[in-house]
Design a protein around this motif. Sequence first.
Motif, short mmCIF file in Angstrom:
data_model
loop_
_atom_site.label_atom_id
_atom_site.label_comp_id
_atom_site.label_asym_id
_atom_site.label_seq_id
_atom_site.Cartn_x
_atom_site.Cartn_y
_atom_site.Cartn_z
N THR A 125 46.41 35.02 35.70
CA THR A 125 45.09 34.39 35.59
C THR A 125 44.04 35.48 35.63
O THR A 125 43.94 36.22 36.61
CB THR A 125 44.85 33.39 36.74
N ALA A 126 43.28 35.61 34.54
CA ALA A 126 42.24 36.64 34.44
C ALA A 126 41.01 36.04 33.77
O ALA A 126 40.93 35.99 32.54
CB ALA A 126 42.76 37.84 33.63
N PRO A 127 40.05 35.56 34.56
CA PRO A 127 38.88 34.86 34.00
C PRO A 127 37.97 35.74 33.16
O PRO A 127 37.24 35.23 32.30
CB PRO A 127 38.15 34.35 35.25
N PHE A 128 37.97 37.05 33.39
CA PHE A 128 37.02 37.93 32.72
C PHE A 128 37.73 38.85 31.72
O PHE A 128 38.83 39.34 31.98
CB PHE A 128 36.26 38.81 33.74
N LEU A 158 42.96 39.85 43.18
CA LEU A 158 42.09 41.00 42.96
C LEU A 158 40.68 40.50 42.68
O LEU A 158 40.47 39.74 41.73
CB LEU A 158 42.60 41.85 41.80
N TYR A 159 39.73 40.93 43.51
CA TYR A 159 38.34 40.54 43.35
C TYR A 159 37.52 41.75 42.87
O TYR A 159 37.98 42.89 42.94
CB TYR A 159 37.77 40.00 44.66
N LEU A 172 28.02 45.19 38.45
CA LEU A 172 26.89 44.35 38.83
C LEU A 172 27.26 42.89 39.04
O LEU A 172 26.44 42.13 39.56
CB LEU A 172 25.79 44.45 37.76
N ASN A 173 28.46 42.48 38.65
CA ASN A 173 28.87 41.09 38.86
C ASN A 173 29.04 40.81 40.35
O ASN A 173 29.19 41.73 41.15
CB ASN A 173 30.18 40.80 38.13
N GLU A 174 29.03 39.54 40.71
CA GLU A 174 29.18 39.14 42.11
C GLU A 174 30.49 39.68 42.69
O GLU A 174 31.56 39.51 42.07
CB GLU A 174 29.15 37.62 42.24
N PRO A 175 30.46 40.31 43.85
CA PRO A 175 31.66 40.97 44.39
C PRO A 175 32.80 40.03 44.74
O PRO A 175 33.96 40.45 44.77
CB PRO A 175 31.14 41.69 45.63
N ASP A 176 32.50 38.75 45.03
CA ASP A 176 33.56 37.84 45.46
C ASP A 176 34.18 37.05 44.31
O ASP A 176 34.97 36.12 44.54
CB ASP A 176 33.01 36.84 46.49
N LEU A 178 36.79 36.34 41.36
CA LEU A 178 38.18 36.69 41.10
C LEU A 178 38.32 37.36 39.74
O LEU A 178 37.80 36.87 38.74
CB LEU A 178 39.06 35.43 41.14
N VAL A 179 39.02 38.49 39.74
CA VAL A 179 39.26 39.21 38.49
C VAL A 179 40.66 38.92 37.94
O VAL A 179 40.84 38.73 36.74
CB VAL A 179 39.09 40.73 38.70
N ALA A 180 41.65 38.88 38.83
CA ALA A 180 43.02 38.65 38.36
C ALA A 180 43.91 38.21 39.51
O ALA A 180 43.70 38.59 40.67
CB ALA A 180 43.59 39.90 37.72
#
Length: 218
Positions: A125-128, A158-159, A172-176, A178-180
């Motif tokens: 799962t990788a939203p970005f 991974l955030y 610059l994106n919000e630190p919390d 989810l990346v993967a």
Amino acid sequence: MTGISLALNPRQVFGNKNKLLRAQGITPVHIFGHGLKSQALQANTLELESTISRAGSSHLVSLKLDTDKKTRKAFIREIQRHPVKGYLQHVDFYQINLKEKVTAEIPIHFSGESPLLKEKGHKLTAPFTHLTVEALPDDLPPEIHIELSQFDSPEKDLYIKDIVLPGNARILNEPDLLVAKVSEIHLKVEAPVAASLPEEPEEKPTAAAEEKETAEKE
């Protein structure tokens, strides 16, 4: 990826006459930037296509003008193509100051193998696909590298706050966010449907049986 360069020349043709340039394998371009007057230039179309493929929107390009002693550092800002045939019509470059921070959308690149992804019933799962990064031009990473081997359990998430970029670059994106992560796929198992037996046809009485039943009633 480094060392992307492109030769540009002054352009004397404008408006509808740009069609003549394109027919000769030349594409009109503009270069502009902070405190810079826009300049109308042109480039070899094949070389420009190669530059676009290599640089995208996140790699610096060294622009070489025959009227300048030094190269100019710029990003590809806008690409215009024919809506039907797809050929290049125009490209805009944005010249930057190497001493000023810039913001760019940097692509995420996954590499390596996850032990879980080799097994059935797991998915990545990788939203970005890109993250917004701010840095000095020379510190801007061409991509954000994520190693898949770190995902060795379903609990591993991974955030953005977990990603460390080289130099002074920062996300610059919000630190919390989810990346993967590698998650389990829950498959729905449907209960088997019992086969229905065909209905037996209704037995119709014979003519002799009907006559007997009538006689008994009388």
